[in-house]
Design a protein around this motif. Structure first.
Motif, PDB file in Angstrom:
ATOM      1  N   TYR A  54      -7.593   6.083  -4.402  1.00  0.00           N
ATOM      2  CA  TYR A  54      -6.259   5.514  -4.221  1.00  0.00           C
ATOM      3  C   TYR A  54      -6.044   5.057  -2.781  1.00  0.00           C
ATOM      4  N   LEU A  55      -6.507   5.843  -1.825  1.00  0.00           N
ATOM      5  CA  LEU A  55      -6.366   5.448  -0.426  1.00  0.00           C
ATOM      6  C   LEU A  55      -7.110   4.149  -0.144  1.00  0.00           C
TER       7      LEU A  55
ATOM      8  N   ALA B  66       0.816  -1.206   0.000  1.00  0.00           N
ATOM      9  CA  ALA B  66       0.000   0.000   0.000  1.00  0.00           C
ATOM     10  C   ALA B  66       0.858   1.268   0.000  1.00  0.00           C
TER      11      ALA B  66
ATOM     12  N   TRP C 231       0.569   4.160  -2.864  1.00  0.00           N
ATOM     13  CA  TRP C 231       0.199   5.531  -2.524  1.00  0.00           C
ATOM     14  C   TRP C 231       1.275   6.522  -2.958  1.00  0.00           C
TER      15      TRP C 231
ATOM     16  N   ALA D  82      -8.085  10.815  -5.061  1.00  0.00           N
ATOM     17  CA  ALA D  82      -7.270  10.598  -3.867  1.00  0.00           C
ATOM     18  C   ALA D  82      -7.945   9.604  -2.931  1.00  0.00           C
ATOM     19  N   PHE D  83      -9.254   9.718  -2.793  1.00  0.00           N
ATOM     20  CA  PHE D  83      -9.994   8.760  -1.970  1.00  0.00           C
ATOM     21  C   PHE D  83      -9.942   7.360  -2.579  1.00  0.00           C
TER      22      PHE D  83
END
Length: 392
Positions: free
Chosen positions: A154-155, A82, A86, A151-152
């Motif tokens: 990818y998180l 992860a 990121w 961005a959300f």
């Protein structure tokens, strides 16, 4: 009839999807130059183009969200972590965001526009779409709202990938049906549970911003399109995608655009709109994976696709301030307005090339992979099949 899984299943290079990225970015551009607040082309021609292209930007963004889920899942590595993922995604999107954020601040200062500190900070840290506030969602470089959603995505991707990979192959299509049902339900939920003052400039004042925000801006709802792309990648990998070649897939996408031009507004800007684009993503990927001919992977179009993210990030500022300073108080003929729109396109493309060449590419090359020490005495191994990386 399901087709066999793609030949060369380890190959990750999908140039046709890269070419499609630029076409999607162009849809967003033509929407912005024909949409009323920043319309470049006046008269009857402007009205006609405004009507025809009223949903083009929404269609392009839906494509980007589906494509993002597809590509990340298609190219996911079993040895990845992860933090590495990121870091790669941060290096890919944030430098362009930061440069265009500063450019937006400069342009706003020159134009004597007020910069709200709270809105600017929300935009800078890509959290501007989490609360239903129109000014915050469209602050600074307005198109960066979509990066808050990305961005959300990818998180959440490591957890989402684990979840979708746990779905048995025979249940992948039922999972798509569940996602589609949730997409259709989102506008119904927005209409029945959210209120607020109606926006007079949108769909004849039928909807409040809160309702539009929930369907269009709210990252968890837009994540349904990302998850659709993820499931689509697994379906293609498993050989469970039906034989739909590029031509009929493109026809489905065009027909879908016609349909969404007439359905109620909340059903046309996000969510279920993406279902019309799924066949095109799958067909383009399969054409590349199987080595079949594809007009979408020509060298020029692929190169334009590589700069499409930079183009997307700069074009809104070019269009907005070009309109403010050259179009708004002038009486241009439709032909002259069209010429100005083409000039805005050329300027956007030139700036995008500079941003891609001088910011995006060097930083991605420098920071997207960890630095490791070379082994002192490498052990010879048999040559392995070449694994090609997808460009996104």
């Amino acid at each position: 009839m399901p087709q066999s899984s793609p030949s060369g299943a380890t190959a990750r290079k999908l140039p046709s999807l890269t070419g499609l990225r630029f076409i999607a970015a162009c849809l967003v551009f033509v929407f912005h130059v024909t949409f009323l607040p920043s319309r470049y082309i006046g008269g009857g021609l402007g009205d006609v183009l405004g009507d025809i292209l009223a949903k083009a930007g929404f269609y392009g963004v839906c494509f980007f969200f589906v494509l993002s889920g597809f590509v990340l899942t298609w190219s996911a590595r079993t040895d990845d972590t992860a933090p590495r993922l990121w870091r790669r995604r941060l290096v890919k999107i944030y430098p362009n965001h930061l440069v265009t954020f500063v450019l937006a601040a400069v342009l706003m200062t020159v134009a004597a526009e007020r910069i709200s500190g709270g809105q600017a900070l929300a935009n800078l840290f890509l959290v501007q779409t989490w609360l239903p506030d129109l000014a915050t969602a469209n602050s600074m470089n307005a198109v960066s709202w979509s990066l808050a959603c990305e961005a959300f995505f990818y998180l959440a991707f490591p957890l989402l990938l684990r979840a979708v990979k746990a779905v048995p192959a025979r249940l992948l299509w039922p999972a798509v049906a569940v996602v589609a049902a949730l997409m259709i339900a989102a506008p119904l939920v927005a209409r029945s549970t959210l209120s607020g003052a109606r926006l007079p400039g949108i769909a004849d004042g039928t909807y409040s911003f809160e309702q539009i925000w929930f369907v269009y801006f709210f990252p968890p709802v837009r994540a349904l399109e990302f998850v659709l792309g993820m499931l689509l990648a697994l379906i293609v990998r498993a050989g469970r995608w039906p034989r739909v070649s590029l031509a009929p897939a493109l026809a489905i996408a065009v027909a879908g655009y016609v349909v969404v031009s007439y359905v109620p507004y909340l059903f046309s800007v996000a969510g279920s709109t993406a279902l019309w684009l799924a066949p095109l993503v799958a067909a383009a990927a399969l054409a590349d994976a199987d080595g079949r001919r594809s007009p979408l992977r020509g060298r020029v179009l692929v190169r334009l696709g590589e700069v499409s993210f930079a183009f997307y990030m700069v074009h809104g500022l070019v269009v907005t301030y070009g309109h403010k300073w050259l179009v708004l108080d002038a009486s241009w003929s439709p032909a002259a307005g069209l010429g100005l729109a083409l000039a805005a396109f050329a300027v956007s493309l030139a700036l995008a090339h500079a941003l891609f060449s001088w910011v995006e590419t060097p930083l991605v090359n420098r920071f997207s992979t960890p630095r490791t020490r070379p082994p002192v005495a490498p052990t010879p191994v048999p040559a392995a099949p070449k694994v090609l990386e997808v460009r996104e």
